[in-house]
Design a protein around this motif. Structure first.
Motif, short mmCIF file in Angstrom:
data_model
loop_
_atom_site.label_atom_id
_atom_site.label_comp_id
_atom_site.label_asym_id
_atom_site.label_seq_id
_atom_site.Cartn_x
_atom_site.Cartn_y
_atom_site.Cartn_z
N THR A 1 -14.99 4.91 54.61
CA THR A 1 -14.91 3.77 53.71
C THR A 1 -16.21 3.64 52.93
O THR A 1 -17.20 4.32 53.23
N MET B 120 -18.57 0.41 51.25
CA MET B 120 -18.72 -1.04 51.09
C MET B 120 -19.94 -1.36 50.24
O MET B 120 -20.86 -0.55 50.12
N ASP C 220 -27.98 -8.44 53.83
CA ASP C 220 -27.13 -7.30 54.18
C ASP C 220 -27.68 -6.01 53.58
O ASP C 220 -27.64 -4.95 54.21
N LEU D 238 -30.50 -4.98 55.62
CA LEU D 238 -29.97 -4.52 56.91
C LEU D 238 -29.52 -3.07 56.81
O LEU D 238 -29.84 -2.24 57.67
N PHE D 239 -28.83 -2.75 55.73
CA PHE D 239 -28.32 -1.38 55.57
C PHE D 239 -29.40 -0.42 55.06
O PHE D 239 -29.14 0.78 54.92
N LEU E 168 -29.60 -0.49 60.01
CA LEU E 168 -29.46 0.97 59.92
C LEU E 168 -30.65 1.63 60.63
O LEU E 168 -31.81 1.44 60.23
N LEU F 8 -17.49 0.68 65.59
CA LEU F 8 -16.35 0.49 64.69
C LEU F 8 -15.26 -0.24 65.48
O LEU F 8 -14.94 0.15 66.61
N GLN G 287 -10.98 -3.27 61.94
CA GLN G 287 -11.56 -2.70 60.71
C GLN G 287 -10.75 -1.49 60.26
O GLN G 287 -10.46 -1.33 59.08
N GLU H 249 -7.49 -2.49 58.82
CA GLU H 249 -7.65 -2.93 57.43
C GLU H 249 -7.78 -1.74 56.49
O GLU H 249 -7.40 -1.81 55.33
N LEU H 250 -8.34 -0.66 57.01
CA LEU H 250 -8.51 0.54 56.17
C LEU H 250 -7.21 1.34 56.03
O LEU H 250 -7.18 2.33 55.31
N ILE I 31 -24.01 7.17 58.04
CA ILE I 31 -24.08 5.94 57.24
C ILE I 31 -25.18 6.16 56.20
O ILE I 31 -26.34 6.38 56.56
N TYR J 297 -12.10 -12.77 52.02
CA TYR J 297 -11.66 -11.57 52.74
C TYR J 297 -12.67 -10.43 52.53
O TYR J 297 -13.09 -9.78 53.49
N LYS K 287 -15.01 -8.73 55.27
CA LYS K 287 -14.95 -7.29 55.50
C LYS K 287 -16.35 -6.69 55.49
O LYS K 287 -16.73 -5.94 56.38
N GLY K 288 -17.17 -7.09 54.47
CA GLY K 288 -18.55 -6.61 54.38
C GLY K 288 -19.35 -7.02 55.60
O GLY K 288 -20.06 -6.21 56.19
N SER L 33 -18.30 -7.75 58.51
CA SER L 33 -17.86 -7.10 59.74
C SER L 33 -18.48 -5.71 59.88
O SER L 33 -18.82 -5.30 60.98
N PHE L 34 -18.66 -5.02 58.77
CA PHE L 34 -19.28 -3.69 58.86
C PHE L 34 -20.77 -3.81 59.20
O PHE L 34 -21.29 -3.00 59.95
N SER L 35 -21.42 -4.82 58.66
CA SER L 35 -22.83 -4.99 59.02
C SER L 35 -22.97 -5.45 60.46
O SER L 35 -24.00 -5.25 61.09
N GLY M 221 -21.54 -4.14 62.86
CA GLY M 221 -21.34 -3.00 63.74
C GLY M 221 -22.63 -2.51 64.39
O GLY M 221 -22.60 -1.83 65.41
N PHE M 222 -23.75 -2.87 63.80
CA PHE M 222 -25.03 -2.42 64.37
C PHE M 222 -25.28 -3.12 65.71
O PHE M 222 -24.96 -4.30 65.88
#
Lengths: 262, 230
Positions: free
Chosen positions: A117, A119, A126, A129-130, A138, A145, A149, A152-153, A228, B20, B24-25, B27-29, B31-32
């Motif tokens: 995916t 994002m 955020d 964070l990434f 990160l 995962l 999720q 949704e994908l 990632i 939504y 979604k965003g 929820s991915f962050s 994951g850490f």
């Protein structure tokens, strides 16, 4: 001084100024790759991995031509090349073959990667964070995962059952740094991608990168990688919110003997 | 009224879509590992062991690079502290010259330094040429040293003395003019220049002697002529 010598001097001066440079071409790449080259991959390892719950996309014959080639410059002594079989334009998912070559020019890793995916981090926090700028995020020891999720994908129940079994989440472990450390700063580098045979620069972006991995259950200890990569438009500078996206790529290692590029 | 209903429907839909996407965003962050434990400890998955397999070659390379970088940083730190220490000693006066003890340990190295000092003091072209020739003869002597070193031990005290001398010269020469192994002994241009300089010196001496002798002869001739006139 004769005419010939004068001409040679003018030519060399022009060459030094870069007027006579040939267009940059991707030559001398590992595995003899070139844009337009045909990649032949074995299907069996992918069939087995997918049946055991891997999220890797099966290589298809319509995506076996190298569309673009990039070089990822990270703080390592070797080099990383990516041979794009799908560049991810127009809602298509990115697919590439990542080849690591060590300092001696030997091919070390070949990972076939397909995009899980993509994002776009909305808030500044955020984004940081990434990029691993906060000392966490990160570069954390593991990444998780969740089943919902993947739902949704668009993954079906059978795929989800194969991947998760009865669990709600699966965990990937960091594939770099001290395994005991809670956080390791991500690799920071620059990706330069060429999309045509003339070598015209098509994309240059800064990337914050961290590989994670997990063991595919029941596949003889075979590993599935989750790369990632936070990609930042390198034309932007300064602080504050940036133009960026985060790519989640799933990868499976391919043996050197199993791959051929023509 | 109908327009209002349509607008409100659109507003609700867009808000729902936005929330939504945001969820979604987020929820991915989430994951850490740090986010899972910080925000929702109960949401952490069942602990699974990390794979025991070797990491990617790329990761090993990066780890080695990081380790090397930290080692270099540590070494830098040490050398900085050493420099700070020496800053209070050798470099206190601002001079970059080695201490007298070090210069004495390398007698050959002290010669060019003295030569340079003389040239700086205004020795002129002749001084420069002289020091250049002295330097090159010293260098060629240094390069000849290993042959002397290889002389058999039983050839007497003279051979030993030559070898010792050569060793000293080599020690000094290695600092003054390092010659990498396998590299050409001397550039062509330098040897040519040396020959030209020797020829020029010999020519100069010849010219000097000839002119002196010629002047003397002319003086004798002139005086004789003068005497003759008288």
């Amino acid at each position: 001084m004769g005419w010939r010598e004068t001409w040679q001097q003018v030519k060399s001066a022009a060459g030094n100024k870069g007027f006579l440079e040939e267009p940059e071409q991707a030559t001398g790449l590992p595995l003899g790759a070139r844009i337009g080259g045909l990649v032949r991959l074995p299907k069996a390892p992918f069939i087995q991995a997918i049946s055991r719950g891997s999220f890797i996309e099966m290589p298809v014959d319509s995506q076996n031509i190298i569309k673009a080639i990039s070089r990822v410059d990270l703080d390592i002594s070797g080099s990383i090349y990516r041979y794009y079989l799908a560049v991810g334009h127009a809602d298509k998912k990115t697919v590439f073959l990542q080849v690591y070559v060590d300092a001696q020019g030997e091919v070390g890793d070949i990972i076939y990667c397909s995009q899980l995916t993509r994002m776009i981090p909305e808030t500044e926090r955020d984004q940081e964070l990434f990029m691993g700028l906060l000392g966490y995020g990160l570069g954390d020891k593991s990444y998780c995962l969740w089943r919902d999720q993947l739902e949704e994908l668009g993954y079906g129940e059978a795929d989800l059952h194969a991947a998760f079994g009865g669990a709600e989440a699966i965990e990937y472990w960091r594939d770099a740094g001290d395994p005991e450390a809670e956080f390791t700063p991500p690799f920071i580098g620059c990706e330069t991608r060429l999309e045509d045979t003339q070598g015209i620069l098509s994309l240059k972006q800064q990337i914050y990168y961290m590989p994670y991995r997990r063991e595919i259950p029941g596949d003889n200890g075979k590993l599935e990688y989750l790369f990632i990569a936070t990609e930042v438009d390198s034309s932007q500078g300064g602080g504050g919110k940036r133009d960026m996206q985060v790519d989640f790529m799933v990868g499976i290692a391919v043996e050197l003997e199993q791959i051929a590029i023509q | 009224m109908k327009l209002m209903k349509t607008l409100s429907c659109l507003l609700i839909l867009s808000l729902a879509f936005a929330s939504y996407a945001e969820a979604k965003g987020r929820s991915f962050s989430g994951g850490f590992r740090s986010q899972r434990t910080a925000q929702a400890p109960q949401a952490a998955p069942k602990a699974t062991p990390a794979p025991a397999a070797q990491p990617l070659n790329m990761s090993r390379d990066a780890n080695a690079n990081a380790a090397q970088g930290s080692t270099l940083k540590a070494a830098d730190g040490r050398s900085t502290s050493n420099t700070a220490e020496t800053g209070t000693g050798w470099f206190r006066s601002g001079s970059t010259a080695k201490p007298a003890g070090a210069a004495a340990a390398a007698p050959g190295a002290a010669v060019p330094a003295a030569g340079q000092a003389a040239a700086r003091q205004g020795g002129g072209l002749l001084n420069n040429v002289m020091w250049f020739m002295l330097g090159s003869s010293l260098a060629s002597h240094t390069r000849a040293a290993p042959a002397a070193e290889q002389a058999p031990a039983g050839e007497g005290a003279q051979a030993a003395a030559v070898a010792q001398d050569a060793t000293v010269a080599q020690g000094a020469g290695s600092e003054a003019l390092p010659v990498p192994p396998g590299a050409p002994q001397e550039p062509m241009l330098m040897s040519l220049l040396r020959i030209v300089l020797w020829v020029a010196i010999f020519a100069g001496i010849y010219w000097l002697v000839k002119s002196v002798m010629g002047r003397k002869a002319r003086a004798e001739k002139k005086s004789h002529y003068t005497f003759g006139n008288n």
